[in-house]
Design a protein around this motif. Structure first.
Motif, PDB file in Angstrom:
ATOM      1  N   ALA A 134       0.834  -1.205   0.000  1.00 51.12           N
ATOM      2  CA  ALA A 134       0.000   0.000   0.000  1.00 51.12           C
ATOM      3  C   ALA A 134       0.864   1.248   0.000  1.00 51.12           C
ATOM      4  CB  ALA A 134      -0.932  -0.005   1.209  1.00 51.12           C
ATOM      5  N   GLU A 135       1.985   1.205   0.724  1.00 50.09           N
ATOM      6  CA  GLU A 135       2.839   2.391   0.771  1.00 50.09           C
ATOM      7  C   GLU A 135       3.510   2.629  -0.579  1.00 50.09           C
ATOM      8  OE1 GLU A 135       5.107   4.741   4.047  1.00 50.09           O
ATOM      9  OE2 GLU A 135       5.814   2.674   3.952  1.00 50.09           O
ATOM     10  N   ARG A 136       3.903   1.531  -1.255  1.00 43.83           N
ATOM     11  CA  ARG A 136       4.444   1.692  -2.610  1.00 43.83           C
ATOM     12  C   ARG A 136       3.421   2.374  -3.501  1.00 43.83           C
ATOM     13  NH1 ARG A 136       7.095  -3.303  -2.405  1.00 43.83           N
ATOM     14  NH2 ARG A 136       5.239  -4.325  -3.213  1.00 43.83           N
ATOM     15  N   ALA A 137       2.167   1.904  -3.426  1.00 44.09           N
ATOM     16  CA  ALA A 137       1.109   2.509  -4.241  1.00 44.09           C
ATOM     17  C   ALA A 137       0.842   3.948  -3.811  1.00 44.09           C
ATOM     18  CB  ALA A 137      -0.169   1.676  -4.131  1.00 44.09           C
ATOM     19  N   THR A 138       0.981   4.223  -2.515  1.00 41.92           N
ATOM     20  CA  THR A 138       0.790   5.592  -2.028  1.00 41.92           C
ATOM     21  C   THR A 138       1.831   6.529  -2.615  1.00 41.92           C
ATOM     22  OG1 THR A 138      -0.221   4.861   0.046  1.00 41.92           O
ATOM     23  CG2 THR A 138       0.766   7.052   0.034  1.00 41.92           C
ATOM     24  N   GLN A 139       3.088   6.082  -2.663  1.00 42.11           N
ATOM     25  CA  GLN A 139       4.125   6.926  -3.240  1.00 42.11           C
ATOM     26  C   GLN A 139       3.875   7.163  -4.727  1.00 42.11           C
ATOM     27  OE1 GLN A 139       6.496   8.546  -1.281  1.00 42.11           O
ATOM     28  NE2 GLN A 139       5.084   7.675   0.209  1.00 42.11           N
ATOM     29  N   SER A 140       3.367   6.141  -5.427  1.00 37.11           N
ATOM     30  CA  SER A 140       2.994   6.326  -6.835  1.00 37.11           C
ATOM     31  C   SER A 140       1.841   7.311  -6.955  1.00 37.11           C
ATOM     32  CB  SER A 140       2.602   4.983  -7.457  1.00 37.11           C
ATOM     33  OG  SER A 140       3.705   4.111  -7.494  1.00 37.11           O
ATOM     34  N   TYR A 141       0.882   7.207  -6.036  1.00 38.55           N
ATOM     35  CA  TYR A 141      -0.241   8.144  -6.010  1.00 38.55           C
ATOM     36  C   TYR A 141       0.263   9.561  -5.778  1.00 38.55           C
ATOM     37  CZ  TYR A 141      -4.464  10.508  -4.344  1.00 38.55           C
ATOM     38  OH  TYR A 141      -5.491  11.398  -4.161  1.00 38.55           O
ATOM     39  N   ASP A 142       1.169   9.727  -4.805  1.00 37.04           N
ATOM     40  CA  ASP A 142       1.713  11.058  -4.514  1.00 37.04           C
ATOM     41  C   ASP A 142       2.403  11.644  -5.739  1.00 37.04           C
ATOM     42  OD1 ASP A 142       0.802  10.905  -1.925  1.00 37.04           O
ATOM     43  OD2 ASP A 142       2.729  10.302  -1.069  1.00 37.04           O
ATOM     44  N   ALA A 143       3.155  10.793  -6.470  1.00 31.88           N
ATOM     45  CA  ALA A 143       3.848  11.275  -7.666  1.00 31.88           C
ATOM     46  C   ALA A 143       2.848  11.710  -8.734  1.00 31.88           C
ATOM     47  CB  ALA A 143       4.773  10.181  -8.213  1.00 31.88           C
ATOM     48  N   ALA A 144       1.795  10.912  -8.924  1.00 32.77           N
ATOM     49  CA  ALA A 144       0.778  11.270  -9.920  1.00 32.77           C
ATOM     50  C   ALA A 144       0.033  12.532  -9.503  1.00 32.77           C
ATOM     51  CB  ALA A 144      -0.200  10.109 -10.110  1.00 32.77           C
ATOM     52  N   LEU A 145      -0.220  12.672  -8.196  1.00 32.63           N
ATOM     53  CA  LEU A 145      -0.908  13.873  -7.706  1.00 32.63           C
ATOM     54  C   LEU A 145      -0.052  15.108  -7.927  1.00 32.63           C
ATOM     55  CD1 LEU A 145      -3.388  15.008  -6.238  1.00 32.63           C
ATOM     56  CD2 LEU A 145      -2.207  14.588  -4.076  1.00 32.63           C
TER      57      LEU A 145
END
Length: 345
Positions: free
Chosen positions: A57-68
């Motif tokens: 989930a944290e890996r996906a969160t960092q990807s989300y943060d980058a996309a945001l």
């Protein structure tokens, strides 16, 4: 974002298990258990599965943060392009209006051949003066036509750029939605595993409310005299991150009242007047790398091979970080999980 029992010192059997457990193995373990069913594994096995899900989930969160972050930048560029387009359109309109006035005047004055007009006019000198003015107006019109063509070409380019940015923004929004779904799915899986445990098992696995919300007293840190912050801004960042102790973990958040791991670092250094990149992967390259043994307060400690977690070293062998959903910003040992790098912004 992986969970860690605070009472377990580095090098224990539990740390070793968390180190070698792969996300794929954890997913396979979870896949064998029906959703919502009472887990057959003991608390430690569930702890390992939940830790792996939190890591995913944290890996996906960092990807989300980058996309945001990308979406925010794209929106800013689109707004700037729209402002430029409005100015260019105004210029095009003015040029067209000016050319229309010139064309109307030439139409009114162009009914006869110029030599005949001069022959029949009662004011030859006045006519010649007007003719000279007309010639200059024609030159001016040619210049305006050239400027109009340039302005129209610029406007077409700006519209094409805006269209490309809008299409890119749409793709980025789709990525945001997909990554948000991934994060929520992993967190829901972890929540189901935890909820399936009996209260005593939850406590044994370290999922009790007291463990998740525990924050050490924010008194003087047991810092070593030789480990003072390397700069005033590092000291300010440490003060800021200590001020965030007890704040809840919320994925995708960068303060001021809730944080994910990289959002906390981003916010703390912003308070110190320095802008870090938004994600832990980007923060890995946000400064000079130093050995762990030379870490000083304010340094960023990057964890895991994929750089999916980050904390701030505050001295005394401790970091402050936003651990995972359900927990709050807290102190933990710097060796709470495998360290990839220590970065000095």
């Amino acid at each position: 974002m992986a969970s860690h029992r605070r009472c377990a010192p580095p090098g224990t059997a539990r740390t070793a298990r968390a180190t070698v457990l792969s996300a794929a193995a954890a997913a396979a373990l979870y896949a064998t258990a029906p959703a919502g069913a009472q887990p057959q594994e003991g608390p430690e096995q569930v702890r390992a599965q939940v830790d792996a899900l939190y890591q995913q989930a944290e890996r996906a969160t960092q990807s989300y943060d980058a996309a945001l972050e990308k979406a925010t930048g794209l929106r800013g560029r689109i707004e700037a392009l729209q402002s430029e387009m409005a100015r260019t359109q105004q210029s095009v309109n003015r040029l067209r209006d000016g050319l229309g006035v010139i064309a109307a005047a030439e139409y009114r004055d162009g009914g006869l051949d110029p030599s005949l007009t001069l022959l029949f006019t009662s004011d030859p000198d006045g006519y010649l003066e007007r003719a000279a003015l007309t010639e200059r107006a024609r030159h001016h019109r040619a210049g305006q036509l050239h400027r109009l063509r340039l302005a129209e070409r610029t406007l077409r380019q700006q519209r094409a750029q805006a269209g490309a940015r809008l299409a890119e923004l749409d793709r980025t929004r789709a990525q945001l939605a997909a990554r948000k779904t991934t994060v929520q799915r992993k967190l829901n899986q972890a929540r189901r595993l935890i909820d399936a445990l009996a209260p005593a098992q939850r406590a044994a696995a370290g999922f009790g409310a007291a463990q998740n919300n525990r924050v050490e007293a924010a008194g003087p840190l047991p810092d070593l005299p030789t480990l003072a912050p390397v700069s005033g801004r590092a000291a300010e960042a440490v003060a800021a991150v200590r001020g965030a102790l007890g704040s809840p973990y919320v994925w995708g958040s960068s303060g001021p009242s809730a944080f994910d791991c990289s959002g906390l670092m981003y916010w703390a250094y912003q308070r110190a007047g320095t802008t870090l990149p938004r994600t832990s992967q980007e923060q890995l390259t946000a400064g000079r790398h130093v050995p762990l043994g030379q870490a000083r307060p304010g340094d960023l400690v990057i964890y895991r091979n994929d750089a999916s977690h980050v904390a701030m070293y505050v001295g005394g062998g401790k970091v402050i970080h936003a651990p995972y959903p359900g927990a709050r910003v807290r102190y933990d040992p710097v060796t709470m999980m495998p360290v990839t790098a220590v970065v000095r912004p």
